[in-house]
Design a protein around this motif. Structure first.
Motif: not given
Length: 60
Positions: A38-60
């Motif tokens: 869980y921890l590794l998945t959570r850390l990896f996905l957080q990094w992947a979403f931040a890299t992809a630019g999905w952290q802003d809900a306004d862009r969706l």
């Protein structure tokens, strides 16, 4: 899980104490595996979403 503990206990030398030890080992590493996964998945996905630019809900 008790069947696995019995099988594992026989390789540890047999006996009731060894069966308890085998069960404790199975439970411990099962819990550590789930939490670690869980921890590794959570850390990896957080990094992947931040890299992809999905952290802003306004862009969706």
């Amino acid at each position: 899980m008790l069947g696995a503990a019995r099988t594992m206990a026989s390789s540890l030398g047999g006996g009731a104490a060894r069966q308890s030890l085998a069960l404790a080992i199975l439970v411990y590493f099962g819990v550590i595996g789930v939490l670690g996964g869980y921890l590794l998945t959570r850390l990896f996905l957080q990094w992947a979403f931040a890299t992809a630019g999905w952290q802003d809900a306004d862009r969706l």
